[in-house]
Design a protein around this motif. Structure first.
Motif, PDB file in Angstrom:
ATOM      1  N   TYR A   1       0.833  -1.206   0.000  1.00 22.57           N
ATOM      2  CA  TYR A   1       0.000   0.000   0.000  1.00 22.57           C
ATOM      3  C   TYR A   1       0.866   1.254   0.000  1.00 22.57           C
ATOM      4  CZ  TYR A   1      -4.478  -2.379   0.863  1.00 22.57           C
ATOM      5  OH  TYR A   1      -5.621  -3.141   0.758  1.00 22.57           O
ATOM      6  N   ILE A   2       1.875   1.277   0.866  1.00 23.61           N
ATOM      7  CA  ILE A   2       2.723   2.460   0.969  1.00 23.61           C
ATOM      8  C   ILE A   2       3.462   2.712  -0.344  1.00 23.61           C
ATOM      9  CG2 ILE A   2       4.803   3.377   2.084  1.00 23.61           C
ATOM     10  CD1 ILE A   2       3.843   2.192   4.669  1.00 23.61           C
ATOM     11  N   SER A   3       3.917   1.661  -0.980  1.00 27.36           N
ATOM     12  CA  SER A   3       4.599   1.806  -2.267  1.00 27.36           C
ATOM     13  C   SER A   3       3.676   2.434  -3.303  1.00 27.36           C
ATOM     14  CB  SER A   3       5.097   0.439  -2.759  1.00 27.36           C
ATOM     15  OG  SER A   3       5.827   0.566  -3.956  1.00 27.36           O
ATOM     16  N   ALA A   4       2.412   1.992  -3.315  1.00 31.52           N
ATOM     17  CA  ALA A   4       1.439   2.551  -4.257  1.00 31.52           C
ATOM     18  C   ALA A   4       1.140   4.013  -3.944  1.00 31.52           C
ATOM     19  CB  ALA A   4       0.154   1.733  -4.237  1.00 31.52           C
ATOM     20  N   VAL A   5       1.079   4.362  -2.656  1.00 30.04           N
ATOM     21  CA  VAL A   5       0.833   5.751  -2.267  1.00 30.04           C
ATOM     22  C   VAL A   5       1.989   6.629  -2.719  1.00 30.04           C
ATOM     23  CG1 VAL A   5       0.488   7.339  -0.338  1.00 30.04           C
ATOM     24  CG2 VAL A   5      -0.612   5.086  -0.310  1.00 30.04           C
ATOM     25  N   HIS A   6       3.222   6.168  -2.492  1.00 28.55           N
ATOM     26  CA  HIS A   6       4.396   6.924  -2.942  1.00 28.55           C
ATOM     27  C   HIS A   6       4.367   7.107  -4.457  1.00 28.55           C
ATOM     28  CE1 HIS A   6       6.732   7.568   0.642  1.00 28.55           C
ATOM     29  NE2 HIS A   6       6.702   6.294   0.995  1.00 28.55           N
ATOM     30  N   GLU A   7       3.975   6.060  -5.172  1.00 33.22           N
ATOM     31  CA  GLU A   7       3.948   6.119  -6.638  1.00 33.22           C
ATOM     32  C   GLU A   7       3.003   7.202  -7.133  1.00 33.22           C
ATOM     33  OE1 GLU A   7       2.445   5.054 -10.675  1.00 33.22           O
ATOM     34  OE2 GLU A   7       1.318   4.584  -8.862  1.00 33.22           O
ATOM     35  N   GLY A   8       1.898   7.414  -6.395  1.00 38.10           N
ATOM     36  CA  GLY A   8       0.917   8.414  -6.809  1.00 38.10           C
ATOM     37  C   GLY A   8       1.170   9.806  -6.268  1.00 38.10           C
ATOM     38  N   GLY A   9       2.152   9.951  -5.359  1.00 44.60           N
ATOM     39  CA  GLY A   9       2.544  11.273  -4.894  1.00 44.60           C
ATOM     40  C   GLY A   9       1.901  11.768  -3.615  1.00 44.60           C
ATOM     41  N   ALA A  10       1.033  10.967  -2.976  1.00 41.41           N
ATOM     42  CA  ALA A  10       0.407  11.387  -1.720  1.00 41.41           C
ATOM     43  C   ALA A  10       1.283  10.988  -0.529  1.00 41.41           C
ATOM     44  CB  ALA A  10      -0.986  10.777  -1.583  1.00 41.41           C
TER      45      ALA A  10
ATOM     46  N   ASP B   1      13.507   3.455  -1.953  1.00 42.59           N
ATOM     47  CA  ASP B   1      14.643   4.218  -2.475  1.00 42.59           C
ATOM     48  C   ASP B   1      15.975   3.632  -2.024  1.00 42.59           C
ATOM     49  OD1 ASP B   1      12.726   5.848  -3.523  1.00 42.59           O
ATOM     50  OD2 ASP B   1      12.963   7.451  -2.053  1.00 42.59           O
ATOM     51  N   ASP B   2      16.015   3.037  -0.824  1.00 42.70           N
ATOM     52  CA  ASP B   2      17.265   2.474  -0.330  1.00 42.70           C
ATOM     53  C   ASP B   2      17.741   1.320  -1.215  1.00 42.70           C
ATOM     54  OD1 ASP B   2      15.013   1.057   0.425  1.00 42.70           O
ATOM     55  OD2 ASP B   2      15.847   0.378   2.330  1.00 42.70           O
ATOM     56  N   ILE B   3      16.822   0.443  -1.610  1.00 40.19           N
ATOM     57  CA  ILE B   3      17.193  -0.692  -2.463  1.00 40.19           C
ATOM     58  C   ILE B   3      17.484  -0.219  -3.887  1.00 40.19           C
ATOM     59  CG2 ILE B   3      16.388  -2.884  -3.436  1.00 40.19           C
ATOM     60  CD1 ILE B   3      14.842  -3.374  -0.906  1.00 40.19           C
ATOM     61  N   GLU B   4      16.683   0.736  -4.380  1.00 42.44           N
ATOM     62  CA  GLU B   4      16.920   1.260  -5.727  1.00 42.44           C
ATOM     63  C   GLU B   4      18.304   1.917  -5.813  1.00 42.44           C
ATOM     64  OE1 GLU B   4      15.157   0.820  -8.308  1.00 42.44           O
ATOM     65  OE2 GLU B   4      13.193   0.183  -7.577  1.00 42.44           O
ATOM     66  N   GLU B   5      18.695   2.614  -4.745  1.00 43.61           N
ATOM     67  CA  GLU B   5      20.025   3.254  -4.734  1.00 43.61           C
ATOM     68  C   GLU B   5      21.128   2.210  -4.695  1.00 43.61           C
ATOM     69  OE1 GLU B   5      22.549   6.581  -2.164  1.00 43.61           O
ATOM     70  OE2 GLU B   5      20.422   6.250  -1.765  1.00 43.61           O
ATOM     71  N   LEU B   6      20.940   1.160  -3.896  1.00 43.88           N
ATOM     72  CA  LEU B   6      21.926   0.081  -3.862  1.00 43.88           C
ATOM     73  C   LEU B   6      22.053  -0.580  -5.228  1.00 43.88           C
ATOM     74  CD1 LEU B   6      21.025  -1.623  -0.444  1.00 43.88           C
ATOM     75  CD2 LEU B   6      23.211  -0.542  -1.021  1.00 43.88           C
ATOM     76  N   ALA B   7      20.929  -0.730  -5.932  1.00 45.36           N
ATOM     77  CA  ALA B   7      20.929  -1.410  -7.229  1.00 45.36           C
ATOM     78  C   ALA B   7      21.797  -0.688  -8.254  1.00 45.36           C
ATOM     79  CB  ALA B   7      19.507  -1.549  -7.746  1.00 45.36           C
ATOM     80  N   THR B   8      21.947   0.632  -8.095  1.00 42.55           N
ATOM     81  CA  THR B   8      22.788   1.375  -9.046  1.00 42.55           C
ATOM     82  C   THR B   8      24.262   1.022  -8.897  1.00 42.55           C
ATOM     83  OG1 THR B   8      23.056   3.265  -7.535  1.00 42.55           O
ATOM     84  CG2 THR B   8      21.158   3.287  -9.024  1.00 42.55           C
ATOM     85  N   GLU B   9      24.631   0.399  -7.760  1.00 41.44           N
ATOM     86  CA  GLU B   9      26.021   0.031  -7.520  1.00 41.44           C
ATOM     87  C   GLU B   9      26.315  -1.418  -7.900  1.00 41.44           C
ATOM     88  OE1 GLU B   9      26.825   0.884  -3.447  1.00 41.44           O
ATOM     89  OE2 GLU B   9      26.032   2.946  -3.541  1.00 41.44           O
ATOM     90  N   CYS B  10      25.296  -2.146  -8.359  1.00 43.03           N
ATOM     91  CA  CYS B  10      25.513  -3.535  -8.780  1.00 43.03           C
ATOM     92  C   CYS B  10      26.404  -3.578 -10.020  1.00 43.03           C
ATOM     93  CB  CYS B  10      24.173  -4.221  -9.076  1.00 43.03           C
ATOM     94  SG  CYS B  10      23.144  -4.480  -7.611  1.00 43.03           S
ATOM     95  N   ARG B  11      27.149  -4.666 -10.167  1.00 44.64           N
ATOM     96  CA  ARG B  11      28.071  -4.798 -11.290  1.00 44.64           C
ATOM     97  C   ARG B  11      27.326  -4.832 -12.615  1.00 44.64           C
ATOM     98  NH1 ARG B  11      32.143  -9.781 -11.143  1.00 44.64           N
ATOM     99  NH2 ARG B  11      32.678  -8.667  -9.205  1.00 44.64           N
TER     100      ARG B  11
ATOM    101  N   PRO C   1       8.336   2.337  -6.049  1.00 44.82           N
ATOM    102  CA  PRO C   1       8.223   3.513  -5.166  1.00 44.82           C
ATOM    103  C   PRO C   1       8.275   3.106  -3.699  1.00 44.82           C
ATOM    104  CG  PRO C   1       6.482   3.479  -6.847  1.00 44.82           C
ATOM    105  CD  PRO C   1       7.131   2.133  -6.871  1.00 44.82           C
ATOM    106  N   GLY C   2       8.924   3.952  -2.891  1.00 45.75           N
ATOM    107  CA  GLY C   2       8.995   3.689  -1.461  1.00 45.75           C
ATOM    108  C   GLY C   2      10.155   2.799  -1.056  1.00 45.75           C
TER     109      GLY C   2
END
Length: 364
Positions: free
Chosen positions: A139-148, A281-291, A278-279
Motif C-alpha cells: 500500500y505504501i509503495s502505491a501511495v508513494h507512486e501516486g505522490g500522496a 529508495d534504499d534498495i533502488e540506490e543500492l541497485a545502481t552500484e551492482c556490477r 516507489p517507497g
C-alpha cells in the motif's frame, strides 16, 4: 480580495489545487470545476459551487472517461443532460494493477494523505494476520507512486492485548521500515485519534485503504460524526470481515476535511513505471552500484543489494517485499501486454476482412 481570489479560496476548501484552478481560466472566462464524490454505472455524483459561491451537488453522466472519486472535471451540456467533458490533471492519485490484467484501476485522485489501515487482533496469531507487514508495504509503495503522503493506522488498539510501551515500540519499528508515520488508535473507544488532526485540515483530502474488517468505515463514522456508513463485526476466529463498504465515496468532516472511504481489497498489486518500485529508495540506490545493470539481486556476482543484506544493512523482510512487488508489477505488465497484443491481432484480422471484402466487390 478580488472576486477571483475569493472564488479560488472557496474551491480550495473543496480540495482544488492552484494549478487546477488555473486550468479552469479560459479565453471564454471561468469554467466551473466539479469534484466527483461517487461513481455508479455510468453516472457520477458531483460537488461544486453554484453561481452564488455556495456548495451544491448534482449527478451527471460520466461519458467515456476513466474517472475516479476525487477527480475534478469540467462539464458539457448535451440537450438537457450534462456530461463530463474534461478531467483536470490529477495532482496525486492512488491506483493498482488488477487481477484481470488491465493496465490499471483508479482508486482515488487528488489526495493529500492516504491512511493505510491495519488492525490488531486479540491473540498473537491474529495480530500476525491483522498487521501484515508485506501488505502494508505494498500500500505504501502505491501511495508513494501516486505522490500522496502515506500514514499507517493500526486500529483496534482496544483489543491489542499488549501494553502501551510494546505498542509504541511496534509503531517505531514499522515507521523505520516503511518510511511513514505509524499511529495506533481505537476507533471504538476514540483513543489516539487526536494524532490524526494534522492530516485532517480544511480542504485536505484523505483516503482510507486496507483489507475488509480493519475498521475503515468505523473510523470514518467517528471522524465525520455520522452513523450511516455500514459496519459489521469480524469473526473472532480469524479476524475476517465482510466488505461493508461497497463503493468509493467522498464525504466531509465537520472541520472541512474531505474523506474517501474505499471497499476492502484482498489483493493489491503495485503498478511500476520503468520497473522502479516507489517507497524502496534504499534498495533502488543500492541497485545502481551492482556490477550488472540487469542484476536480479539473487546470486549475481557484484550485487550491492545482496552485499548489504549479508552485512545486515538491509533487512531480509524488506528485500522480500521488494521482490514480491517487482514480481507482481512484472506479472501485471505481461498480462497487459498480452491483452494489448490480442486486441491488436483482432483489429488486424478485422481490417484484413474489410480489405478482402473490398477486393471482392471491386472485381465484380
Amino acid at each position: 480580495m478580488t472576486d477571483l481570489a475569493i472564488l479560488q479560496k472557496r474551491y480550495a476548501d473543496l480540495g482544488l489545487k492552484p494549478g487546477q484552478f488555473s486550468a479552469c481560466l479560459t479565453e471564454d472566462g471561468f469554467a466551473p470545476p466539479w469534484r466527483i464524490t461517487a461513481i455508479d454505472r455510468g453516472w457520477c455524483s458531483l460537488l461544486g459551487l453554484d453561481e452564488g459561491g455556495q456548495e451544491t451537488t448534482q449527478r451527471v453522466r460520466t461519458g467515456d472517461w476513466l474517472i475516479a472519486v476525487g477527480d475534478w472535471v469540467l462539464l458539457s451540456s448535451r440537450a438537457q443532460d450534462s456530461v463530463v467533458e474534461q478531467v483536470l490533471d490529477r495532482a496525486t492519485y492512488l491506483r493498482r494493477a488488477t487481477r484481470g490484467g488491465a493496465a490499471q484501476q483508479w482508486i482515488a485522485a487528488n489526495l493529500d494523505t492516504v491512511f493505510v489501515v491495519a488492525a490488531f487482533g486479540p491473540t498473537e496469531k491474529l495480530e500476525r494476520r491483522g498487521i501484515n507487514a508485506r501488505r502494508i508495504e505494498r500500500y505504501i509503495s502505491a501511495v508513494h507512486e501516486g505522490g500522496a503522503i502515506p500514514v499507517v493506522i493500526l486500529n483496534k488498539l482496544d483489543v491489542a492485548g499488549r501494553d502501551v510501551e510494546q505498542t509504541q515500540a511496534l509503531c517505531a519499528e514499522l515507521a523505520s521500515r516503511f518510511g511513514a508515520a505509524v499511529v495506533a488508535v481505537s476507533a471504538i473507544e476514540g483513543g489516539g485519534l487526536d494524532v490524526l488532526a494534522p492530516y485532517l485540515e480544511k480542504g485536505g483530502t484523505v483516503a482510507f485503504v486496507g483489507p475488509s474488517g480493519v475498521g475503515k468505515s468505523t473510523l470514518l463514522n467517528v471522524l465525520t460524526g455520522r452513523a450511516d456508513a455500514a459496519t459489521s463485526d469480524v469473526r473472532a476466529t480469524d479476524m475476517k470481515g465482510k466488505h461493508t463498504t461497497t463503493r468509493r465515496e467522498l464525504s466531509r468532516m465537520p472541520g472541512g476535511a474531505l474523506l474517501i472511504d474505499t471497499p476492502g481489497m484482498r489483493e493489491f498489486a503495485v503498478l511500476l513505471e520503468d520497473d522502479v518500485v516507489p517507497g524502496f529508495d534504499d534498495i533502488e540506490e543500492l541497485a545502481t552500484e551492482c556490477r550488472f545493470s540487469d542484476c536480479q539481486h539473487e546470486s549475481e556476482p557484484g550485487c550491492a543489494v545482496m552485499e548489504a543484506l549479508s552485512q545486515g544493512a538491509l533487512q531480509p523482510d524488506r528485500l522480500k517485499s521488494y521482490r514480491a512487488i517487482v514480481r507482481d508489477g512484472q506479472r501485471a505488465s505481461i498480462k497487459h501486454d498480452a491483452k494489448a497484443r490480442h486486441e491488436q491481432r483482432k483489429s488486424d484480422k478485422q481490417f484484413a476482412r474489410v480489405v478482402k471484402s473490398a477486393k471482392k466487390f471491386k472485381k465484380r
